[in-house]
Every structure is written in structure tokens, then in C-alpha cells.
Scaffold this motif. Structure first.
Motif, PDB file in Angstrom:
ATOM      1  N   THR A 169       0.841  -1.191   0.000  1.00 39.72           N
ATOM      2  CA  THR A 169       0.000   0.000   0.000  1.00 39.72           C
ATOM      3  C   THR A 169       0.877   1.242   0.000  1.00 39.72           C
ATOM      4  OG1 THR A 169      -1.682  -1.191   1.269  1.00 39.72           O
ATOM      5  CG2 THR A 169      -1.854   1.200   1.182  1.00 39.72           C
ATOM      6  N   ASP A 170       0.650   2.130  -0.958  1.00 35.68           N
ATOM      7  CA  ASP A 170       1.468   3.340  -1.090  1.00 35.68           C
ATOM      8  C   ASP A 170       2.943   2.960  -1.129  1.00 35.68           C
ATOM      9  OD1 ASP A 170       2.155   5.966  -1.360  1.00 35.68           O
ATOM     10  OD2 ASP A 170       1.808   6.516   0.729  1.00 35.68           O
ATOM     11  N   LEU A 171       3.281   2.069  -2.050  1.00 35.03           N
ATOM     12  CA  LEU A 171       4.627   1.494  -2.104  1.00 35.03           C
ATOM     13  C   LEU A 171       5.708   2.551  -2.279  1.00 35.03           C
ATOM     14  CD1 LEU A 171       6.416  -1.044  -2.216  1.00 35.03           C
ATOM     15  CD2 LEU A 171       6.085  -1.054  -4.697  1.00 35.03           C
ATOM     16  N   PHE A 172       5.441   3.579  -3.083  1.00 31.45           N
ATOM     17  CA  PHE A 172       6.477   4.578  -3.340  1.00 31.45           C
ATOM     18  C   PHE A 172       6.916   5.279  -2.053  1.00 31.45           C
ATOM     19  CE2 PHE A 172       7.584   9.046  -4.099  1.00 31.45           C
ATOM     20  CZ  PHE A 172       8.699   8.890  -4.905  1.00 31.45           C
ATOM     21  N   THR A 173       5.967   5.873  -1.328  1.00 30.94           N
ATOM     22  CA  THR A 173       6.311   6.621  -0.114  1.00 30.94           C
ATOM     23  C   THR A 173       6.893   5.717   0.955  1.00 30.94           C
ATOM     24  OG1 THR A 173       4.562   8.230  -0.573  1.00 30.94           O
ATOM     25  CG2 THR A 173       5.428   8.160   1.659  1.00 30.94           C
ATOM     26  N   ARG A 174       6.237   4.584   1.176  1.00 25.36           N
ATOM     27  CA  ARG A 174       6.710   3.673   2.221  1.00 25.36           C
ATOM     28  C   ARG A 174       8.039   3.037   1.833  1.00 25.36           C
ATOM     29  NH1 ARG A 174       2.532   2.761   5.868  1.00 25.36           N
ATOM     30  NH2 ARG A 174       0.486   3.471   5.163  1.00 25.36           N
ATOM     31  N   GLY A 175       8.187   2.720   0.557  1.00 23.56           N
ATOM     32  CA  GLY A 175       9.441   2.137   0.095  1.00 23.56           C
ATOM     33  C   GLY A 175      10.601   3.104   0.252  1.00 23.56           C
ATOM     34  N   MET A 176      10.370   4.379  -0.107  1.00 26.81           N
ATOM     35  CA  MET A 176      11.400   5.404   0.052  1.00 26.81           C
ATOM     36  C   MET A 176      11.763   5.578   1.524  1.00 26.81           C
ATOM     37  SD  MET A 176      12.643   6.857  -2.650  1.00 26.81           S
ATOM     38  CE  MET A 176      12.352   7.100  -4.401  1.00 26.81           C
ATOM     39  N   GLN A 177      10.759   5.624   2.378  1.00 26.24           N
ATOM     40  CA  GLN A 177      11.009   5.831   3.812  1.00 26.24           C
ATOM     41  C   GLN A 177      11.809   4.677   4.399  1.00 26.24           C
ATOM     42  OE1 GLN A 177       7.014   6.360   5.284  1.00 26.24           O
ATOM     43  NE2 GLN A 177       6.969   8.549   4.825  1.00 26.24           N
ATOM     44  N   GLN A 178      11.431   3.446   4.045  1.00 25.66           N
ATOM     45  CA  GLN A 178      12.148   2.287   4.576  1.00 25.66           C
ATOM     46  C   GLN A 178      13.572   2.220   4.032  1.00 25.66           C
ATOM     47  OE1 GLN A 178      11.197   0.089   6.993  1.00 25.66           O
ATOM     48  NE2 GLN A 178       9.555   1.591   7.225  1.00 25.66           N
ATOM     49  N   TRP A 179      13.731   2.606   2.778  1.00 31.48           N
ATOM     50  CA  TRP A 179      15.065   2.617   2.172  1.00 31.48           C
ATOM     51  C   TRP A 179      15.977   3.602   2.913  1.00 31.48           C
ATOM     52  CZ3 TRP A 179      16.642  -0.413  -2.012  1.00 31.48           C
ATOM     53  CH2 TRP A 179      17.898  -0.110  -2.542  1.00 31.48           C
ATOM     54  N   GLN A 180      15.453   4.768   3.233  1.00 32.83           N
ATOM     55  CA  GLN A 180      16.255   5.787   3.898  1.00 32.83           C
ATOM     56  C   GLN A 180      16.473   5.480   5.380  1.00 32.83           C
ATOM     57  OE1 GLN A 180      14.031   9.373   3.069  1.00 32.83           O
ATOM     58  NE2 GLN A 180      14.802   9.556   0.987  1.00 32.83           N
ATOM     59  N   ARG A 181      15.534   4.765   6.006  1.00 36.99           N
ATOM     60  CA  ARG A 181      15.650   4.491   7.439  1.00 36.99           C
ATOM     61  C   ARG A 181      16.587   3.331   7.754  1.00 36.99           C
ATOM     62  NH1 ARG A 181       9.187   4.918   8.809  1.00 36.99           N
ATOM     63  NH2 ARG A 181       9.052   7.196   8.854  1.00 36.99           N
ATOM     64  N   GLN A 182      16.894   2.512   6.774  1.00 39.18           N
ATOM     65  CA  GLN A 182      17.765   1.361   7.010  1.00 39.18           C
ATOM     66  C   GLN A 182      19.198   1.859   7.202  1.00 39.18           C
ATOM     67  OE1 GLN A 182      19.162  -1.284   8.078  1.00 39.18           O
ATOM     68  NE2 GLN A 182      17.915  -2.733   6.915  1.00 39.18           N
ATOM     69  N   LYS A 183      19.660   1.883   8.455  1.00 33.40           N
ATOM     70  CA  LYS A 183      20.971   2.426   8.786  1.00 33.40           C
ATOM     71  C   LYS A 183      22.000   1.351   9.145  1.00 33.40           C
ATOM     72  CE  LYS A 183      19.301   6.645   8.514  1.00 33.40           C
ATOM     73  NZ  LYS A 183      19.635   7.522   7.362  1.00 33.40           N
ATOM     74  N   LYS A 184      21.541   0.115   9.372  1.00 34.88           N
ATOM     75  CA  LYS A 184      22.439  -0.926   9.859  1.00 34.88           C
ATOM     76  C   LYS A 184      23.445  -1.354   8.795  1.00 34.88           C
ATOM     77  CE  LYS A 184      19.135  -2.809  13.207  1.00 34.88           C
ATOM     78  NZ  LYS A 184      18.378  -4.011  13.639  1.00 34.88           N
ATOM     79  N   THR A 185      23.032  -1.404   7.563  1.00 33.38           N
ATOM     80  CA  THR A 185      23.939  -1.816   6.484  1.00 33.38           C
ATOM     81  C   THR A 185      23.790  -0.876   5.303  1.00 33.38           C
ATOM     82  OG1 THR A 185      22.237  -3.340   5.656  1.00 33.38           O
ATOM     83  CG2 THR A 185      23.944  -4.263   7.098  1.00 33.38           C
ATOM     84  N   SER A 186      24.658  -1.030   4.325  1.00 30.46           N
ATOM     85  CA  SER A 186      24.661  -0.180   3.132  1.00 30.46           C
ATOM     86  C   SER A 186      23.776  -0.777   2.055  1.00 30.46           C
ATOM     87  CB  SER A 186      26.093  -0.039   2.609  1.00 30.46           C
ATOM     88  OG  SER A 186      26.098   0.445   1.289  1.00 30.46           O
ATOM     89  N   PRO A 187      23.131   0.074   1.224  1.00 26.71           N
ATOM     90  CA  PRO A 187      22.356  -0.460   0.088  1.00 26.71           C
ATOM     91  C   PRO A 187      23.233  -1.143  -0.949  1.00 26.71           C
ATOM     92  CG  PRO A 187      22.461   1.942   0.009  1.00 26.71           C
ATOM     93  CD  PRO A 187      23.024   1.528   1.334  1.00 26.71           C
ATOM     94  N   LYS A 188      24.553  -1.115  -0.724  1.00 30.52           N
ATOM     95  CA  LYS A 188      25.458  -1.848  -1.609  1.00 30.52           C
ATOM     96  C   LYS A 188      25.430  -3.346  -1.297  1.00 30.52           C
ATOM     97  CE  LYS A 188      30.093  -1.430  -3.597  1.00 30.52           C
ATOM     98  NZ  LYS A 188      31.403  -0.737  -3.529  1.00 30.52           N
ATOM     99  N   CYS A 189      24.874  -3.710  -0.145  1.00 32.37           N
ATOM    100  CA  CYS A 189      24.766  -5.111   0.246  1.00 32.37           C
ATOM    101  C   CYS A 189      23.607  -5.784  -0.489  1.00 32.37           C
ATOM    102  CB  CYS A 189      24.559  -5.221   1.762  1.00 32.37           C
ATOM    103  SG  CYS A 189      25.924  -4.562   2.734  1.00 32.37           S
ATOM    104  N   ARG A 190      23.569  -7.092  -0.404  1.00 33.49           N
ATOM    105  CA  ARG A 190      22.509  -7.871  -1.054  1.00 33.49           C
ATOM    106  C   ARG A 190      21.151  -7.478  -0.476  1.00 33.49           C
ATOM    107  NH1 ARG A 190      21.770  -9.933  -5.642  1.00 33.49           N
ATOM    108  NH2 ARG A 190      23.922 -10.733  -5.533  1.00 33.49           N
ATOM    109  N   LEU A 191      20.211  -7.117  -1.361  1.00 30.71           N
ATOM    110  CA  LEU A 191      18.881  -6.675  -0.951  1.00 30.71           C
ATOM    111  C   LEU A 191      18.009  -7.867  -0.582  1.00 30.71           C
ATOM    112  CD1 LEU A 191      16.779  -4.331  -0.748  1.00 30.71           C
ATOM    113  CD2 LEU A 191      16.260  -4.734  -3.162  1.00 30.71           C
ATOM    114  N   ARG A 192      17.317  -7.739   0.535  1.00 33.13           N
ATOM    115  CA  ARG A 192      16.343  -8.744   0.951  1.00 33.13           C
ATOM    116  C   ARG A 192      15.048  -8.014   1.322  1.00 33.13           C
ATOM    117  NH1 ARG A 192      18.864 -11.726  -1.460  1.00 33.13           N
ATOM    118  NH2 ARG A 192      20.153 -13.480  -0.777  1.00 33.13           N
ATOM    119  N   VAL A 193      13.941  -8.441   0.758  1.00 33.75           N
ATOM    120  CA  VAL A 193      12.668  -7.731   0.897  1.00 33.75           C
ATOM    121  C   VAL A 193      11.611  -8.626   1.530  1.00 33.75           C
ATOM    122  CG1 VAL A 193      10.789  -6.588  -0.356  1.00 33.75           C
ATOM    123  CG2 VAL A 193      13.161  -6.213  -1.057  1.00 33.75           C
TER     124      VAL A 193
END
Length: 312
Positions: A52-76
Motif C-alpha cells: 500500500t502506497d509502495l512509493f512513499t513507504r518504500g522510500m522511507q524504509q530505504w532511507q531508514r535502514q541504517k544498519k547496512t549499506s544499500p550496496k549489500c545484497r537486498l532482501r525484501v
């Protein structure tokens, strides 16, 4: 000073590495393979998001993930859906997010030759374009679709970051109001131009508003439409730093071009068939002409119905 070619790993003088890059014998697939090799497999970049509202929620979750880098393997993980992501869910997420990024952050033009970024200060302030660049890079590196929906001038700027090298024309204006203003200026008389003086001056034009200056006025409108999104493209470039993608784009722009800019649309659909039709109508106003027009309308409806049923 020397630099290493990131593809063939050979070392060249910085003065000649660009020449080498154009003759390295690589293909777009080699670019993707190299970027894929930069994914860090030791950790995962985990995203848990609702459809639901994938764009806004997806962006927020992407930016809030601080434990690892987005260069790591993505798991959804999608809320309310069972299953462990072995690659399929992350690819589905990247596909849907890129579609949302294209729809929410880019504006199309009539010629369907790519889109310009949307001039939106709110999205810029929330760093959406930087996150969009990271998601584009992750999609290329981790098996998702390429972001092949940009206009070529945008891609060229992303490669170089040099605004002086931007070459744009009236066809690159995707803002509806400014496109209409260009059309109005093109056919206006002196009196008609005077009615649009405020709009013209708001585009940064400072000369005399007259028919003799039409080309200069139109050029000002074009630059107003395109140059104002340069800060947006700059933020997008920061996201594309992921996996050293920006470096690769700068070295191999022609190989990366198909990954960001749409090619010729040769898909056969209702519009394609109708465009190729060149009916020889009877005299306009005659009974035969009316019947022929009705036949073409029925033919168009038939083709559209086939397209809606997925027959093309």
C-alpha cells in the motif's frame, strides 16, 4: 597520473583512458556484470514494506535502514505475505519501485523519447531523488530492470555533471504549461506576444519581447524548463555513486546509454497499425466519405479491443 580501466583492469594514462574506453570492446551486458560483481554478499540490506502506497513507504524504509549499506545484497519482506526472499521478492520490489519512481518523479513528453525529472522541491528536500538513484543502481546490480525512461540530455548530464555541455531543444520540454507557451510564441504576432510578457519574463528572458526575438525567447523558455531540474539531477547523481556506477557511466557513456534511455518503440499495437494506415478517402462531404470514416472508426475500435484483450 594513471587510472585503471574498471572493466579490463589495465592501467592507462588519464589523458588516453577515455579513448581506450571507446574501444575496449565491451557491451552493455559487460557493464551489468561488472556492477553485479560489486554487490557485498557478506551482509544484507533488509527492507520490510507494505504494498500500500509502495512509493512513499518504500522510500522511507530505504532511507531508514541504517544498519547496512544499500550496496549489500537486498532482501525484501512484504507485510502480510509469507515467504523468504531468495531473490524473487527483491527483484519484484525493484521492478515495482522503478515503475513508481518513473510515475511519481518523472514527466513524459509527447514524443515518448524519455522523461525529464519532475521539478518538485518537496521531493528534493526529502532526498527522494538520491534514494531513487540508489534504487536504480541496485536494480542494475541485483537483477532488476534498467531505468530506461530518461531523456538523453538527462543521461548525458548524469554522466558528466557538466551543465555547459547540455544540449536541449523544444522537444525536451515536458512541462505542459511551458510547452504550450512555446507553441504560442512560435505563432504569435507582436500584439499576441505582449499578452504573454509576464510569462516570458518569468522564464528569465530579459530582452525585448518582439517577433524578431522569437528564437531568443523560445530558447529562454527551453532553458527554464530544463536547467531548473539540474539540482534534481545532481541529487540523483549522488545516488548513482553506489557500486561506482557513476564512474562507469562517465567512462562508458555509449554502453550505458541503453540502460537509461529508451530505444525506438517498434512494438506493434493499435496505435502502430493505425499510424501505418494511409486510407485514400473519397471526396470530403460525400456519402462514400462518411461510410469510409465509419469503417475506419470501427476498425480502430476493433484494434483497440484486441489490444485490451492482450492480443498484441
Amino acid at each position: 597520473m594513471t587510472a585503471e580501466c574498471p572493466m579490463c583492469k589495465k592501467v592507462f594514462n588519464v589523458d588516453v583512458i577515455e579513448v581506450h574506453a571507446s574501444d575496449c570492446g565491451l557491451r552493455s551486458d559487460d557493464i551489468l556484470n561488472w556492477i553485479s560483481g560489486q554487490v557485498e554478499e557478506t551482509n544484507t540490506f533488509s527492507i520490510c514494506v507494505s504494498r500500500t502506497d509502495l512509493f512513499t513507504r518504500g522510500m522511507q524504509q530505504w532511507q531508514r535502514q541504517k544498519k547496512t549499506s544499500p550496496k549489500c545484497r537486498l532482501r525484501v519482506t512484504f507485510f502480510g505475505e509469507a515467504g523468504i526472499d531468495t531473490g524473487a521478492l527483491s527483484k519484484e520490489f525493484l521492478k515495482e519501485m522503478l515503475a513508481e519512481i518513473e510515475r511519481k518523479l518523472f514527466v513524459c513528453s509527447a514524443d515518448k523519447k524519455g522523461k525529464n525529472p519532475l521539478y518538485c522541491l518537496n521531493s528534493l528536500d526529502q532526498n527522494y531523488f538520491r534514494s531513487a538513484g540508489e534504487i536504480m543502481a541496485a536494480s542494475l546490480a541485483q537483477g532488476g530492470p534498467p531505468p530506461a525512461f530518461m531523456r538523453e540530455w538527462c543521461f548525458r548530464y548524469l554522466c558528466s555533471g557538466d551543465s555547459d555541455s547540455i544540449q536541449v531543444s523544444a522537444t525536451d520540454v515536458t512541462d505542459r504549461e511551458l510547452s504550450l507557451l512555446i507553441e504560442t510564441i512560435s505563432s504569435a504576432t507582436d500584439d499576441e506576444l505582449g499578452e504573454h510578457t509576464d510569462e516570458i519574463l518569468n522564464c528569465g528572458y530579459t530582452g525585448r519581447v518582439s517577433v524578431e526575438k522569437k528564437d531568443h525567447i523560445i530558447r529562454a523558455v527551453i532553458l527554464q524548463s530544463t536547467m531548473r531540474v539540474v539540482p534534481v539531477l545532481d541529487q540523483l547523481r549522488k545516488g548513482l555513486l553506489l557500486y561506482d556506477l557513476l564512474k562507469i557511466m562517465n567512462l562508458y557513456p555509449e554502453l550505458c546509454l541503453p540502460l537509461f534511455v529508451p530505444g525506438d518503440d517498434d512494438k506493434v499495437d493499435a496505435a502502430f497499425i493505425l499510424e501505418k494506415c494511409h486510407p485514400d478517402f473519397s471526396e470530403k462531404g460525400s456519402l462514400k466519405y462518411s461510410k469510409e470514416i465509419n469503417i475506419m472508426n470501427l476498425f480502430q475500435d476493433f484494434l483497440q479491443e484486441l489490444e485490451d484483450q492482450g492480443m498484441f
